[in-house]
Design a protein around this motif. Structure first.
Motif, PDB file in Angstrom:
ATOM      1  N   PHE A 116      15.311  -4.261   5.172  1.00 21.99           N
ATOM      2  CA  PHE A 116      14.080  -4.719   4.522  1.00 21.99           C
ATOM      3  C   PHE A 116      12.875  -3.887   4.966  1.00 21.99           C
ATOM      4  O   PHE A 116      11.976  -3.601   4.164  1.00 21.99           O
ATOM      5  N   ILE A 117      12.846  -3.499   6.243  1.00 21.27           N
ATOM      6  CA  ILE A 117      11.761  -2.643   6.733  1.00 21.27           C
ATOM      7  C   ILE A 117      11.790  -1.293   6.010  1.00 21.27           C
ATOM      8  O   ILE A 117      10.754  -0.788   5.571  1.00 21.27           O
ATOM      9  N   ALA A 118      12.998  -0.721   5.866  1.00 24.29           N
ATOM     10  CA  ALA A 118      13.145   0.554   5.150  1.00 24.29           C
ATOM     11  C   ALA A 118      12.676   0.414   3.699  1.00 24.29           C
ATOM     12  O   ALA A 118      12.009   1.309   3.153  1.00 24.29           O
ATOM     13  N   ALA A 119      13.006  -0.716   3.080  1.00 23.89           N
ATOM     14  CA  ALA A 119      12.585  -0.969   1.695  1.00 23.89           C
ATOM     15  C   ALA A 119      11.061  -1.083   1.611  1.00 23.89           C
ATOM     16  O   ALA A 119      10.434  -0.560   0.670  1.00 23.89           O
ATOM     17  N   LEU A 120      10.459  -1.757   2.586  1.00 27.77           N
ATOM     18  CA  LEU A 120       9.003  -1.921   2.608  1.00 27.77           C
ATOM     19  C   LEU A 120       8.309  -0.573   2.757  1.00 27.77           C
ATOM     20  O   LEU A 120       7.305  -0.295   2.085  1.00 27.77           O
ATOM     21  N   LEU A 121       8.853   0.278   3.613  1.00 29.94           N
ATOM     22  CA  LEU A 121       8.263   1.610   3.819  1.00 29.94           C
ATOM     23  C   LEU A 121       8.497   2.513   2.606  1.00 29.94           C
ATOM     24  O   LEU A 121       7.636   3.338   2.268  1.00 29.94           O
ATOM     25  N   THR A 122       9.648   2.355   1.942  1.00 32.37           N
ATOM     26  CA  THR A 122       9.897   3.077   0.693  1.00 32.37           C
ATOM     27  C   THR A 122       8.876   2.671  -0.359  1.00 32.37           C
ATOM     28  O   THR A 122       8.373   3.499  -1.131  1.00 32.37           O
ATOM     29  N   ASN A 123       8.555   1.382  -0.362  1.00 31.71           N
ATOM     30  CA  ASN A 123       7.525   0.868  -1.271  1.00 31.71           C
ATOM     31  C   ASN A 123       6.175   1.537  -1.004  1.00 31.71           C
ATOM     32  O   ASN A 123       5.444   1.899  -1.932  1.00 31.71           O
ATOM     33  N   SER A 124       5.844   1.718   0.279  1.00 32.51           N
ATOM     34  CA  SER A 124       4.590   2.387   0.658  1.00 32.51           C
ATOM     35  C   SER A 124       4.566   3.837   0.186  1.00 32.51           C
ATOM     36  O   SER A 124       3.526   4.341  -0.260  1.00 32.51           O
ATOM     37  N   VAL A 125       5.718   4.517   0.291  1.00 29.42           N
ATOM     38  CA  VAL A 125       5.811   5.907  -0.167  1.00 29.42           C
ATOM     39  C   VAL A 125       5.596   5.979  -1.684  1.00 29.42           C
ATOM     40  O   VAL A 125       4.830   6.817  -2.177  1.00 29.42           O
ATOM     41  N   MET A 126       6.253   5.093  -2.439  1.00 34.28           N
ATOM     42  CA  MET A 126       6.102   5.079  -3.905  1.00 34.28           C
ATOM     43  C   MET A 126       4.670   4.743  -4.296  1.00 34.28           C
ATOM     44  O   MET A 126       4.104   5.331  -5.221  1.00 34.28           O
TER      45      MET A 126
ATOM     46  N   MET B 207       2.569   7.804  -3.726  1.00 33.57           N
ATOM     47  CA  MET B 207       2.858   8.821  -4.734  1.00 33.57           C
ATOM     48  C   MET B 207       2.209   8.474  -6.077  1.00 33.57           C
ATOM     49  O   MET B 207       1.894   9.354  -6.872  1.00 33.57           O
ATOM     50  N   ALA B 208       2.015   7.182  -6.319  1.00 42.69           N
ATOM     51  CA  ALA B 208       1.389   6.743  -7.574  1.00 42.69           C
ATOM     52  C   ALA B 208      -0.128   6.914  -7.553  1.00 42.69           C
ATOM     53  O   ALA B 208      -0.758   7.025  -8.610  1.00 42.69           O
ATOM     54  N   VAL B 209      -0.727   6.944  -6.361  1.00 42.87           N
ATOM     55  CA  VAL B 209      -2.194   6.973  -6.241  1.00 42.87           C
ATOM     56  C   VAL B 209      -2.731   8.336  -5.799  1.00 42.87           C
ATOM     57  O   VAL B 209      -3.663   8.870  -6.399  1.00 42.87           O
ATOM     58  N   TYR B 210      -2.145   8.922  -4.747  1.00 40.71           N
ATOM     59  CA  TYR B 210      -2.758  10.084  -4.101  1.00 40.71           C
ATOM     60  C   TYR B 210      -2.787  11.370  -4.933  1.00 40.71           C
ATOM     61  O   TYR B 210      -3.816  12.062  -4.938  1.00 40.71           O
ATOM     62  N   PRO B 211      -1.703  11.770  -5.625  1.00 37.13           N
ATOM     63  CA  PRO B 211      -1.789  13.020  -6.405  1.00 37.13           C
ATOM     64  C   PRO B 211      -2.934  13.017  -7.419  1.00 37.13           C
ATOM     65  O   PRO B 211      -3.691  13.996  -7.511  1.00 37.13           O
TER      66      PRO B 211
ATOM     67  N   VAL C  62       1.936   0.292 -12.199  1.00 38.00           N
ATOM     68  CA  VAL C  62       2.642   0.780 -11.002  1.00 38.00           C
ATOM     69  C   VAL C  62       1.972   0.242  -9.734  1.00 38.00           C
ATOM     70  O   VAL C  62       2.651  -0.227  -8.806  1.00 38.00           O
ATOM     71  N   TYR C  63       0.639   0.281  -9.718  1.00 40.15           N
ATOM     72  CA  TYR C  63      -0.133  -0.182  -8.554  1.00 40.15           C
ATOM     73  C   TYR C  63       0.157  -1.650  -8.238  1.00 40.15           C
ATOM     74  O   TYR C  63       0.482  -2.009  -7.100  1.00 40.15           O
ATOM     75  N   TYR C  64       0.083  -2.512  -9.269  1.00 35.97           N
ATOM     76  CA  TYR C  64       0.282  -3.946  -9.030  1.00 35.97           C
ATOM     77  C   TYR C  64       1.753  -4.324  -8.915  1.00 35.97           C
ATOM     78  O   TYR C  64       2.097  -5.287  -8.223  1.00 35.97           O
ATOM     79  N   CYS C  65       2.610  -3.560  -9.565  1.00 39.21           N
ATOM     80  CA  CYS C  65       4.046  -3.809  -9.441  1.00 39.21           C
ATOM     81  C   CYS C  65       4.491  -3.579  -7.995  1.00 39.21           C
ATOM     82  O   CYS C  65       5.196  -4.403  -7.412  1.00 39.21           O
ATOM     83  N   LEU C  66       4.054  -2.474  -7.402  1.00 39.27           N
ATOM     84  CA  LEU C  66       4.419  -2.168  -6.022  1.00 39.27           C
ATOM     85  C   LEU C  66       3.713  -3.091  -5.034  1.00 39.27           C
ATOM     86  O   LEU C  66       4.274  -3.449  -3.994  1.00 39.27           O
ATOM     87  N   GLY C  67       2.476  -3.492  -5.371  1.00 41.90           N
ATOM     88  CA  GLY C  67       1.773  -4.458  -4.525  1.00 41.90           C
ATOM     89  C   GLY C  67       2.483  -5.795  -4.508  1.00 41.90           C
ATOM     90  O   GLY C  67       2.658  -6.424  -3.449  1.00 41.90           O
ATOM     91  N   ALA C  68       2.936  -6.259  -5.694  1.00 42.25           N
ATOM     92  CA  ALA C  68       3.677  -7.519  -5.783  1.00 42.25           C
ATOM     93  C   ALA C  68       5.027  -7.397  -5.084  1.00 42.25           C
ATOM     94  O   ALA C  68       5.487  -8.340  -4.422  1.00 42.25           O
TER      95      ALA C  68
END
Length: 307
Positions: free
Chosen positions: A60-70, A73-77, A101-107
């Motif tokens: 679950f921690i790995a999934a949470l950090l993967t979520n942070s990476v996605m 990637m959706a915001v910074y470029p 994408v922003y709210y989907c990953l936030g949720a």
């Protein structure tokens, strides 16, 4: 044709003195982006490679950090491109996509934190049933639902806006990316869509938050009545989750307030909070789990120092 083209563009008006500090902004944002990718990917790599960490809590921690990476990637470029551009603009439909994408990953982050709280609850309050309740199949289902459930609900909401041709009347968004401030630009504010947005908020934020509250209250009660060893285990594994949850909830609250109650906030305040959301949370997660989780911290030190 020229008028139609201009109408489809939205100006991102959340930057402050960008012409004066363009190079400084770019350097800071780019550095933070690289740090986020490095820190999160390092912890994910450790969890994937180390078989001893192939347990539900670490998955679950790995999934949470993967979520942070996605999320990053959706915001910074786009943010980096905007900083270097003379005009900070985005098309309406691209803005809608970034919004989803922003709210989907936030949720998804809320739902992943919910899954993590359930994992800790079962581990501490029902240890004898842990293997059966947190089976590989159940963990997989929880992970899939954490990403697909918000995506499904937000897709339905955005499809409704597109079908009824809900377009902006104002084309200056007080933000550096497409967040809840986008709602303030729309011409039609239909009651049905407002109700749908509220239901989504309840489904992916309010109900999970109540469940998390329930699980940690139960954990505290059980820990208080148990031995010192159980209390130590609870503190060691639950504290990082609570820190991440409190940090994320506080930052998300301001975003929800803007979306539901309108603008009128100083641009500096809005920019500060938005920067905290895109900087603190993606950086906060790997640092907290890397430092506070004993097993992860041990492997991080081994990776850095080679011992």
């Amino acid at each position: 044709m020229e008028l139609e083209f201009n109408v489809s563009l939205i100006t991102l008006d959340g930057f402050i003195e960008i012409e004066k500090y363009r190079c400084l902004y770019f350097l800071i944002v780019f550095t933070v982006f690289i740090l986020i990718l490095f820190c999160n990917c390092t912890i994910i790599f450790i969890i994937v490679v180390q078989k001893s960490l192939h347990e539900p809590m670490y998955i679950f921690i790995a999934a949470l950090l993967t979520n942070s990476v996605m999320f990053s990637m959706a915001v910074y470029p786009k943010l980096l491109v905007d900083i270097l551009s003379k005009r900070q603009i985005i098309t309406y439909y691209a803005c809608l996509l970034q919004y989803v994408v922003y709210y989907c990953l936030g949720a998804s982050e809320f739902l992943l934190l919910t899954a993590m709280s359930f994992d800790r609850y079962v581990s501490i309050c029902k240890p004898l049933q842990y293997q059966s309740l947190m089976s590989k199949r159940r963990v997989t289902v929880m992970l899939i639902l954490s990403w697909l459930w918000p995506l499904f609900q937000l897709t339905v909401a955005i499809s409704g806006k597109v079908i009824i041709n809900q377009r902006p009347c104002s084309f200056s968004l007080e933000g550096i990316f497409c967040d809840s401030a986008l709602q303030l630009l729309l011409c039609k504010k239909l009651e049905e869509l407002a109700v749908l947005d509220t239901l989504i908020l309840v489904n992916v934020v309010v109900l999970p938050s109540l469940f998390i509250l329930f699980t940690y209250i139960r954990i505290l009660k059980i820990s208080y009545r148990s031995s010192k060893e159980v209390r130590s285990k609870a503190a060691q594994t639950c504290l990082p989750h609570l820190l991440v949850l409190v940090n994320f909830s506080c930052l998300s609250s301001f975003d929800v307030i803007i979306g539901f109650f309108g603008s009128g906030y100083p641009k500096t305040l809005h920019l500060t909070v938005m920067l905290q959301i895109i900087i603190y949370q993606p950086l906060f997660n790997p640092i907290i789990y890397g430092l506070k989780m004993k097993e992860i911290s041990k492997h991080v030190k081994m990776l850095i120092w080679g011992r």
